[in-house]
Design a protein around this motif. Structure first.
Motif, PDB file in Angstrom:
ATOM      1  N   GLU A 209       0.844  -1.207   0.000  1.00  0.00           N
ATOM      2  CA  GLU A 209       0.000   0.000   0.000  1.00  0.00           C
ATOM      3  C   GLU A 209       0.881   1.259   0.000  1.00  0.00           C
ATOM      4  N   ASP A 221      -5.897   5.360  -3.898  1.00  0.00           N
ATOM      5  CA  ASP A 221      -7.057   4.847  -3.148  1.00  0.00           C
ATOM      6  C   ASP A 221      -7.768   3.755  -3.934  1.00  0.00           C
ATOM      7  N   GLU A 225      -7.845  -0.304  -3.257  1.00  0.00           N
ATOM      8  CA  GLU A 225      -9.146  -0.979  -3.123  1.00  0.00           C
ATOM      9  C   GLU A 225      -9.200  -2.229  -4.010  1.00  0.00           C
TER      10      GLU A 225
END
Ligand SMILES: Nc1ncnc2c1ncn2[C@@H]1O[C@H](COP(=O)(O)OP(=O)(O)OP(=O)(O)O)[C@@H](O)[C@H]1O
Length: 267
Positions: A209, A221, A225
């Motif tokens: 991440e 983001d 996801e």
């Protein structure tokens, strides 16, 4: 320094094994060669180009005591090779095929994966692939690729292995036979381990991440996801037990992220 290492490796492998330096990292020096160690006369061609192999070499570290250095080199080379060999047998998981190991001298010979991306976008790792797509960042191929990367990490973790250095450069994309889609492979298991600890799994997810946030902050983001969707998909397919394990890992992942935030606030 690097020329010295190239000379040492060339001498050891003899002129029968031509090498090309492609990377000098903290842990190892990586070369390509068209020669297979057991079939040196059998140079294979794909699309008229010789098939390449990777030679990963851990050079002696001058700052370490020579005996300890030899033991560490042997241990790390063997450990990475064993892990590669075990992971290769896991159905659906994509890692380079181990070809040969010379643990006393620090050499691992493995399958070469990936290619150069078009328009000088560099080698086909996840990092460069996302750069290549930055003009159309949410296209279906990007989404599908990130989902599949998440699935690869899910498969690794559900089998109780952890990567230990899960950056976007350590995910190599190989073109699918349709020439449109990409198949992700996980490489560099130098810090990998067999582990059922949620902490190790949470840290793997956090490292990736962070890598994506640092290089592709505007799109991170959505990208993260999609990665987690792919990751969760592997666990959700395992029924109640899988869902429970997934909840534990995602909770720990959130804790690791929180700790990371606190650390960066304190400095
Ligand atoms: N099987 C492979 N196929 C294609 N390229 C590879 C392969 N293995 C390694 N490479 C290339 O060599 C680079 C360095 O390899 P690797 O990450 O295994 O070594 P390292 O010394 O641990 O690197 P670092 O210290 O940068 O993490 C990779 O980022 C990749 O570009």
């Amino acid at each position: 320094m690097s020329q010295e290492i190239v000379d040492t490796v060339s001498q050891y492998l003899t002129p029968n094994v031509p090498i090309k330096l492609i990377s000098q990292g903290a842990e190892a020096v990586v070369f390509t060669t068209p020669i297979h160690p057991y079939c040196p006369s059998d140079e294979k061609l794909i699309d008229d180009k010789p098939v390449q192999y990777i030679i990963k070499y851990r050079a002696p570290k001058q700052y370490r005591h020579p005996i300890i250095d030899k033991q560490l080199t042997k241990h790390r080379t063997l450990s990475e090779s064993r892990l590669l060999a075990k992971l290769y047998l896991i159905k659906g998981l994509h890692v380079p095929k181990l070809i040969a190991t010379d643990s006393y001298n620090g050499y691992i010979w493995q399958e070469f994966l990936g290619e150069d991306l078009p328009n000088d976008c560099g080698f086909s790792n996840l990092k460069n692939f996302l750069w290549m797509n930055s003009k159309d960042p949410y296209n279906d191929i990007v989404k599908d690729t990130l989902f599949k990367v998440g699935e690869q990490i899910g498969l690794l973790h559900i089998n109780d292995y952890c990567h230990g250095d899960l950056t976007s450069s350590n995910i190599v994309l190989v073109r699918d036979t349709d020439n449109i889609n990409w198949i992700p492979y996980l490489i560099d298991f130098g810090l990998g381990s067999q582990s059922n600890m949620v902490e190790d799994k949470g840290v793997d997810l956090y490292v990736l991440e962070r890598a994506i946030i640092s290089t592709h902050s505007t799109f991170a983001d959505r990208y993260n996801e999609w990665l987690i969707e792919g990751f969760s998909n592997v666990y959700n397919k395992q029924g109640k037990g899988g869902v429970k394990k997934l909840g534990e890992i995602l909770k720990r992942f959130a804790d690791v992220r929180m700790r990371g935030r606190k650390r960066s606030m304190i400095g």
